[in-house]
Design a protein around this motif. Sequence first.
Motif, mmCIF file in Angstrom:
data_model
loop_
_atom_site.group_PDB
_atom_site.id
_atom_site.type_symbol
_atom_site.label_atom_id
_atom_site.label_comp_id
_atom_site.label_asym_id
_atom_site.label_seq_id
_atom_site.Cartn_x
_atom_site.Cartn_y
_atom_site.Cartn_z
ATOM 1 N N GLY A 34 8.636 33.506 6.016
ATOM 2 C CA GLY A 34 8.785 34.596 5.478
ATOM 3 C C GLY A 34 10.299 35.420 5.802
ATOM 4 N N THR A 36 14.531 35.691 5.630
ATOM 5 C CA THR A 36 15.715 35.604 4.501
ATOM 6 C C THR A 36 16.629 34.726 5.259
ATOM 7 O OG1 THR A 36 14.766 37.529 3.434
ATOM 8 C CG2 THR A 36 17.016 36.854 3.090
ATOM 9 N N GLU A 91 14.796 30.648 -8.669
ATOM 10 C CA GLU A 91 14.034 31.619 -7.777
ATOM 11 C C GLU A 91 14.365 31.555 -6.236
ATOM 12 O OE1 GLU A 91 9.647 30.869 -7.354
ATOM 13 O OE2 GLU A 91 9.825 29.773 -9.219
ATOM 14 N N ASP A 92 14.293 32.783 -5.873
ATOM 15 C CA ASP A 92 14.774 32.592 -4.406
ATOM 16 C C ASP A 92 14.053 32.321 -3.087
ATOM 17 O OD1 ASP A 92 13.403 35.029 -4.340
ATOM 18 O OD2 ASP A 92 14.808 36.334 -3.569
ATOM 19 N N THR A 93 12.903 31.748 -3.538
ATOM 20 C CA THR A 93 11.935 31.247 -2.345
ATOM 21 C C THR A 93 12.116 29.639 -2.200
ATOM 22 O OG1 THR A 93 10.246 31.109 -3.846
ATOM 23 C CG2 THR A 93 10.336 33.094 -2.756
ATOM 24 N N GLN A 95 10.343 26.462 0.277
ATOM 25 C CA GLN A 95 9.511 25.651 1.152
ATOM 26 C C GLN A 95 10.358 24.983 2.262
ATOM 27 O OE1 GLN A 95 5.888 23.818 0.101
ATOM 28 N NE2 GLN A 95 4.693 24.620 1.882
ATOM 29 N N THR A 128 7.997 29.115 4.323
ATOM 30 C CA THR A 128 8.440 29.764 3.143
ATOM 31 C C THR A 128 9.358 30.627 3.501
ATOM 32 O OG1 THR A 128 6.248 29.114 2.005
ATOM 33 C CG2 THR A 128 7.731 30.630 1.038
ATOM 34 N N ARG A 130 13.191 32.995 2.091
ATOM 35 C CA ARG A 130 13.989 33.378 0.942
ATOM 36 C C ARG A 130 15.330 33.354 1.126
ATOM 37 N NH1 ARG A 130 10.321 36.295 -2.336
ATOM 38 N NH2 ARG A 130 11.988 37.592 -3.255
#
Length: 134
Positions: A34, A36, A91-93, A95, A128, A130
């Motif tokens: 989670g 950033t 996307e900004d995510t 893994q 995961t 960001r």
Amino acid sequence: MTPGGVPAPTATGLTATGTVERTASIGFSQPRDGDTITAAATVSGSADLPDDHQVWLLRRHGAGTAYQVVGACPSGWSFTCGPAGLESGGEDTFQLAVVVVDPATARTLSVGQSRDTLPSSLARSEVTVRRAAG
């Protein structure tokens, strides 16, 4: 991962002589699930791996199915790899996955390679994250 954040053993196998090989474990210290992070962020953690085995970092962008091989990580009881190389756009995510692999599997990996699945491994850990704006 165990509740205390210590990597949990994930695999044990038998060698050709019938003796039990050392169990491998791996876990992230940074980043945490989670978080950033920037594209230049490094990844670190702890690992317990059999002799001649390696830690490799891979990443997957957003909801994509393919993993990108980032590279091998210098390792011992701890590892540091990177930069994570979170590409811009979409996307900004992401893994991130670190895997403990045997020498034969390591020979099949190359930086920048795209893989539909994670390589066969003795242990793995995933988070995961960001991508930071900017």
